[in-house]
Design a protein around this motif. Structure first.
Motif, short mmCIF file in Angstrom:
data_model
loop_
_atom_site.label_atom_id
_atom_site.label_comp_id
_atom_site.label_asym_id
_atom_site.label_seq_id
_atom_site.Cartn_x
_atom_site.Cartn_y
_atom_site.Cartn_z
N VAL A 99 -9.12 0.34 2.22
CA VAL A 99 -8.75 -0.95 1.66
C VAL A 99 -9.81 -1.98 2.07
N ILE A 100 -10.05 -2.92 1.17
CA ILE A 100 -11.02 -3.99 1.42
C ILE A 100 -10.29 -5.33 1.34
N VAL A 101 -10.42 -6.13 2.38
CA VAL A 101 -9.85 -7.48 2.37
C VAL A 101 -10.99 -8.49 2.36
N VAL A 102 -10.97 -9.40 1.39
CA VAL A 102 -12.03 -10.39 1.23
C VAL A 102 -11.45 -11.78 1.43
N LEU A 103 -11.96 -12.49 2.43
CA LEU A 103 -11.51 -13.85 2.70
C LEU A 103 -12.40 -14.85 1.98
N THR A 104 -11.78 -15.82 1.33
CA THR A 104 -12.56 -16.86 0.63
C THR A 104 -12.23 -18.22 1.22
N ASN A 105 -13.15 -19.15 1.02
CA ASN A 105 -12.94 -20.53 1.47
C ASN A 105 -13.73 -21.47 0.57
N PHE A 157 -5.87 -5.79 12.44
CA PHE A 157 -5.68 -4.53 11.71
C PHE A 157 -5.75 -3.35 12.68
N THR A 158 -6.76 -3.37 13.53
CA THR A 158 -6.95 -2.28 14.49
C THR A 158 -5.75 -2.18 15.44
N ALA A 159 -5.27 -3.34 15.88
CA ALA A 159 -4.11 -3.37 16.78
C ALA A 159 -2.86 -2.81 16.12
N HIS A 160 -2.79 -2.94 14.79
CA HIS A 160 -1.63 -2.42 14.05
C HIS A 160 -1.84 -0.98 13.57
N GLY A 161 -2.89 -0.33 14.07
CA GLY A 161 -3.07 1.09 13.80
C GLY A 161 -4.00 1.43 12.66
N THR A 162 -4.68 0.43 12.08
CA THR A 162 -5.67 0.68 11.02
C THR A 162 -7.03 0.19 11.49
N LEU A 183 0.83 -1.20 0.00
CA LEU A 183 0.00 0.00 0.00
C LEU A 183 0.87 1.26 0.00
N LYS A 184 0.44 2.24 -0.76
CA LYS A 184 1.25 3.47 -0.89
C LYS A 184 1.43 4.17 0.45
N GLN A 185 0.40 4.08 1.30
CA GLN A 185 0.48 4.63 2.64
C GLN A 185 -0.41 3.81 3.56
N LYS A 186 -0.14 3.89 4.83
CA LYS A 186 -0.92 3.10 5.78
C LYS A 186 -2.38 3.53 5.73
N PRO A 187 -3.31 2.59 5.50
CA PRO A 187 -4.72 2.98 5.38
C PRO A 187 -5.28 3.45 6.71
N ALA A 188 -6.18 4.42 6.61
CA ALA A 188 -6.82 4.96 7.82
C ALA A 188 -7.99 4.09 8.26
N SER A 189 -8.49 3.24 7.33
CA SER A 189 -9.62 2.38 7.67
C SER A 189 -9.65 1.20 6.72
N ALA A 190 -10.29 0.12 7.17
CA ALA A 190 -10.35 -1.09 6.35
C ALA A 190 -11.66 -1.82 6.60
N LEU A 191 -12.10 -2.56 5.57
CA LEU A 191 -13.23 -3.47 5.69
C LEU A 191 -12.71 -4.89 5.53
N ILE A 192 -13.01 -5.74 6.49
CA ILE A 192 -12.65 -7.15 6.41
C ILE A 192 -13.94 -7.92 6.22
N THR A 193 -14.10 -8.58 5.09
CA THR A 193 -15.35 -9.23 4.78
C THR A 193 -15.09 -10.59 4.12
N VAL A 220 -0.51 -7.38 4.56
CA VAL A 220 -1.38 -6.42 3.88
C VAL A 220 -1.00 -4.99 4.28
N LEU A 221 -0.64 -4.79 5.53
CA LEU A 221 -0.30 -3.44 6.00
C LEU A 221 1.15 -3.07 5.71
N GLY A 222 1.89 -3.95 5.05
CA GLY A 222 3.23 -3.61 4.62
C GLY A 222 4.30 -3.76 5.66
N GLU A 223 3.99 -4.35 6.81
CA GLU A 223 4.98 -4.50 7.87
C GLU A 223 5.91 -5.69 7.62
#
Length: 585
Positions: free
Chosen positions: A486-492, A453-458, A429-439, A552-555
């Motif tokens: 940013v949107i993260v989509v988990l599949t199974n 994500f929240t624990a890592h500052g997003t 990511l170009k910069q650390k996102p301020a918010s994310a959707l995990i779906t 995902v957060l680039g760490e």
């Protein structure tokens, strides 16, 4: 404990020198001579017990075994082993101290029984999706995640830690590592439990884990490893829990693909090998399940591969082994085929009596029973069970989930995350996102990833939509994506639940950065052409979820390499992402 089992410190020390095998075999032979037929037959069986303490009165024990407590089950049948579970119907795990006390209580019951022989106490602690003892014990990623990291040293370290933690609570046999080569992408039961779709890589990691479980100068900190499921379950198109799979591979293909990991396990000194409930016509045209097949078990495993250790059946309550025979016939056929340990017969009383009666009628020789009991007793001596069956509950919490162990588990997971596609350059990511959707898939997994994500500052919002998202849920996810960076989509398992593709398409159409994650089998990525960024995590235990958040957060940069070929959707003849593929930055 019986006098025959009083192994001195001197004999144990000498066993560690050149006469190790002879010493164990001699001790086992002396022990065998003191057993009645019923006590010998009891040593062949491994069953579940109902309860979290040896003396717990549980109605299920009365229904299953005709007695009230787990201890009474052991004493009644002179059992050779038990297996622990953590599911709704059979739950032996509460906390590590409780498990240690349960193990000690069952061992005391075993030494009170007529045989007076301590138990093998087993469980399935493969790691990843097959984890019986969870936190506060150390949780490791599963086989395919570990091999994606390509570090056999990490595989050995993981098995060493798992083995020590199991032994700390009195578990001395682990039904791992899975040694199947997942050559069939639509295999419904092996998948990420396998190290690889390539026999070479699978063999390397099987060897590494056997070393971790079994090697060590202190027998009281090692466990018996079990390579499973011979002759190889990786090509199976169906689940042997619910049916009888048929594998139509040629014998040549079997030798090239399925045999190498088992050969590797044997070379590494594996204590036990588990059979598969599968039909394999090229190896046995009679179509008997491999568990009941003398050409496969005695002919191939004993004869051709030269395996001399303990052969344990897969669970005898599985449908795959019960389709062709009665529950009374199955134990006899397994013994005639060459198995030693009979795991979880549906009706233990029927199973044991059928074996005893067969010996008395001359259908099965007592000498044949002795062969298997000797192997089991030799293993128990070899693994230190007969002279060190007990554990110290007061020391358990200092041995499980230590900071060093947890750090190693996270290190292993951090190496596993595999970047399969990054066409749009979304990551890093170009910069650390301020918010994310995990779906997407997974009530607990989406919530846990959002928390990481929240624990890592997003700050992140979790919205699980399941494996078959409705139009209403998809619309809700699209609405929730508005305003997110940013949107993260988990599949199974997109193959069986293709509505997940509809969710991916809808979220991709929002124009927001979308990262799709194959949260279980990596083959999901082969079904989608819409989303430009795909990751594979090979599982969703806590360290894997943390590793995913960091990537995902680039760490952390993705380091994983595919242990399998990912085909183009359902077309298994074409490869979209080949074995060894894995991007980074």
């Amino acid at each position: 404990m019986a006098g025959a089992l009083a192994v001195t410190g001197a004999s144990v020390a000498s066993a560690g020198q050149t006469g190790q095998v002879d010493t164990f075999a001699a001790e086992a032979q002396r022990t065998l001579h003191g057993l009645t037929l019923e006590e010998k037959v009891g040593q062949l069986f491994v069953t579940w017990v109902n309860g979290k303490s040896a003396d717990e009165v549980n109605a299920k024990n009365q229904a299953d075994f005709g007695v009230d407590t787990p201890a009474q089950v052991i004493e009644k049948y002179h059992l050779g082993g038990v297996i622990y579970f953590n599911n709704d119907s059979r739950d032996n795990f509460d906390d590590p101290v409780q498990v240690a006390k349960l193990s000690n209580g069952l061992q005391q019951a075993a030494t009170r029984s007529g045989a007076r022989i301590p138990l093998q106490i087993a469980t399935d602690q493969e790691g990843g999706t097959v984890t019986r003892m969870g936190a506060p014990a150390t949780e490791f990623s599963g086989a395919m995640a570990i091999s994606a990291g390509r570090s056999t040293a990490n595989a050995t370290a993981a098995a060493t830690i798992l083995g020590k933690e199991l032994r700390a609570v009195g578990i001395n046999q682990n039904f791992a590592p899975d040694s199947d080569v997942n050559s069939n992408p639509v295999n419904p039961v092996i998948g990420i439990r396998s190290f690889s779709g390539q026999p070479g890589l699978a063999s390397q990691f099987v060897t590494a884990e056997v070393k971790g479980y079994q090697d060590g100068h202190r027998l009281s900190q090692t466990v018996s490893a079990t390579a499973k499921h011979f002759p190889g379950h990786g090509a199976a198109p169906t689940d042997s829990h619910t049916g009888l799979p048929r594998i139509d591979s040629t014998e040549e293909h079997w030798r090239e693909t399925d045999v190498p990991p088992f050969k590797a396990a044997i070379r590494a000194g594996i204590d036990s090998i588990m059979t598969a409930h599968i039909q394999f016509p090229s190896l046995d045209p009679s179509l008997e399940p491999a568990t009941l097949s003398k050409p496969i078990i005695t002919g191939k495993l004993r004869g051709e591969l030269g395996y001399k250790g303990v052969i344990v059946t897969d669970s005898l309550e599985m449908q795959g082994v019960r389709e062709m025979h009665t529950d009374a016939e199955i134990p006899l056929l397994a013994l005639k085929a060459g198995a030693d340990q009979l795991l979880m017969p549906v009706h233990l009383d029927v199973a044991i009596n059928s074996v005893v009666d067969a010996v008395r009628k001359g259908e099965l020789s007592e000498r044949r029973i002795d062969e298997s009991v000797l192997r089991i007793l030799t293993l128990k001596f070899k693994r230190g069970i007969l002279f060190s069956p007990y554990v110290d509950p007061a020391k358990v919490m200092g041995q499980l989930g230590t900071p060093a162990n947890l750090a190693k588990a996270q290190e292993v997971a951090d190496r596993s995350i595999t970047l399969l596609r990054n066409d749009g350059g979304v990551l890093p990511l170009k910069q650390k996102p301020a918010s994310a959707l995990i779906t997407g898939w997974g009530v607990s997994t989406t919530a846990q990833l959002a928390a990481r994500f929240t624990a890592h500052g997003t700050p992140a919002t979790a919205l699980q939509t399941g494996q078959a998202p409705s139009d209403a849920l998809i619309a809700q996810a699209v609405a929730a994506a508005q305003g997110k960076d940013v949107i993260v989509v988990l599949t199974n398992n997109i193959r069986l639940f293709p509505l997940q593709l509809k969710l991916l398409n809808a979220l991709n159409a929002t124009g927001k950065p979308v990262v799709a994650v194959a949260a279980a089998i990596p083959y999901d990525a082969g079904y989608d052409e819409t989303v430009k960024t795909w990751l594979a995590s090979y599982g969703y235990i806590t360290p894997s979820v943390e590793a995913l958040a960091k990537v995902v957060l680039g760490e952390v940069a993705p380091q994983g390499k595919l242990p399998v070929d990912v085909p183009v959707g359902a077309d298994l003849t074409k490869v979209k992402y080949p074995f060894g593929h894995g991007l980074s930055w």
